[in-house]
Design a protein around this motif. Structure first.
Motif, PDB file in Angstrom:
ATOM      1  N   VAL A  27       0.963  -1.101  -0.026  1.00 30.89           N
ATOM      2  CA  VAL A  27      -0.007   0.093  -0.002  1.00 30.89           C
ATOM      3  C   VAL A  27       1.017   1.323   0.057  1.00 30.89           C
ATOM      4  O   VAL A  27       2.073   1.235   0.513  1.00 30.89           O
ATOM      5  CB  VAL A  27      -1.015   0.060   1.110  1.00 30.89           C
ATOM      6  N   LYS A  28       0.344   2.132  -0.286  1.00 30.78           N
ATOM      7  CA  LYS A  28       0.989   3.659  -0.153  1.00 30.78           C
ATOM      8  C   LYS A  28       0.119   4.379   0.946  1.00 30.78           C
ATOM      9  O   LYS A  28      -0.930   4.856   0.857  1.00 30.78           O
ATOM     10  CB  LYS A  28       0.717   4.669  -1.384  1.00 30.78           C
ATOM     11  N   MET A  29       0.963   4.298   2.305  1.00 26.73           N
ATOM     12  CA  MET A  29       0.286   4.751   3.240  1.00 26.73           C
ATOM     13  C   MET A  29       0.896   6.245   3.511  1.00 26.73           C
ATOM     14  O   MET A  29       2.189   6.395   4.138  1.00 26.73           O
ATOM     15  CB  MET A  29       0.754   4.066   4.718  1.00 26.73           C
ATOM     16  N   ASN A  30      -0.195   7.353   3.564  1.00 23.99           N
ATOM     17  CA  ASN A  30       0.248   8.434   3.903  1.00 23.99           C
ATOM     18  C   ASN A  30       1.464   8.968   2.800  1.00 23.99           C
ATOM     19  O   ASN A  30       2.399   9.689   3.335  1.00 23.99           O
ATOM     20  CB  ASN A  30       0.670   8.585   5.319  1.00 23.99           C
ATOM     21  N   GLY A  31       1.592   8.379   1.762  1.00 27.12           N
ATOM     22  CA  GLY A  31       2.647   8.856   0.723  1.00 27.12           C
ATOM     23  C   GLY A  31       3.893   8.294   0.863  1.00 27.12           C
ATOM     24  O   GLY A  31       4.610   8.224  -0.182  1.00 27.12           O
ATOM     25  N   ARG A  32       3.791   7.131   1.757  1.00 29.56           N
ATOM     26  CA  ARG A  32       4.901   6.067   1.813  1.00 29.56           C
ATOM     27  C   ARG A  32       4.673   4.736   1.308  1.00 29.56           C
ATOM     28  O   ARG A  32       3.639   4.138   1.791  1.00 29.56           O
ATOM     29  CB  ARG A  32       5.487   6.113   3.089  1.00 29.56           C
TER      30      ARG A  32
END
Length: 163
Positions: A9-14
């Motif tokens: 996943v891309k979590m908060n841009g990461r």
């Protein structure tokens, strides 16, 4: 033997990735696997909204979504709302307008309001109340939460108009 699945996943841009059990709920993936504890576990029945996050641009109650369903998607939690050490106008609004008391519902409430303002930057009071209607607050009576969202809408509108 328990089957494990890889989820990215891309979590908060990461970018994040982990091996998980297919039955792991998104809220537990966020809190227990990724260590982001701002997303709260309230009712486990989609009733309270304390676990609300933005998944693929839409608010979802992460207690009833499997983490594997988020594979390949973008997620925003309360930890991803502020940027560069500056509070988001919604966070600022909750502070300035006294939109929180115990704070338990606040992360989910802010993310529901965030999604609302993304779609409707100048909502009416009725539209704000509808936009946060999936989130329960047992402390405030909602009036200051509505004021907090109005504060953010005005501030964000002012920033856009200044550009």
């Amino acid at each position: 033997m328990v089957t494990k699945n890889r989820v990215r996943v891309k979590m908060n841009g990461r970018e994040c990735e982990a091996e998980i059990e297919p039955r792991l709920l998104l809220v537990h993936f966020i809190r227990d696997v990724l260590g982001l504890t701002g997303t709260h576990v309230g009712c486990d029945t989609t009733n309270c909204g304390a676990c609300t996050v933005i998944l693929g641009g839409r608010p979802v109650k992460s207690c009833t979504v499997f983490a594997i369903q988020a594979d390949g998607r973008e997620i925003r939690t309360i930890e991803g709302v502020a940027s560069d050490g500056q509070l988001h106008p919604l966070q600022e609004g909750f502070k300035e307008e006294h939109g929180l008391q115990c704070g338990f519902c606040t992360p989910g409430m802010i993310l529901s309001a965030y999604a609302l303002l993304e779609k409707n930057p100048h909502p009416s009071e009725e539209e704000i109340r509808w936009g946060i209607s999936g989130n329960l607050c047992r402390c405030t009576g909602y009036q200051n939460i509505v004021k907090a969202v109005q504060y953010a809408a005005n501030k964000m509108g002012g920033e856009k108009n200044a550009a």
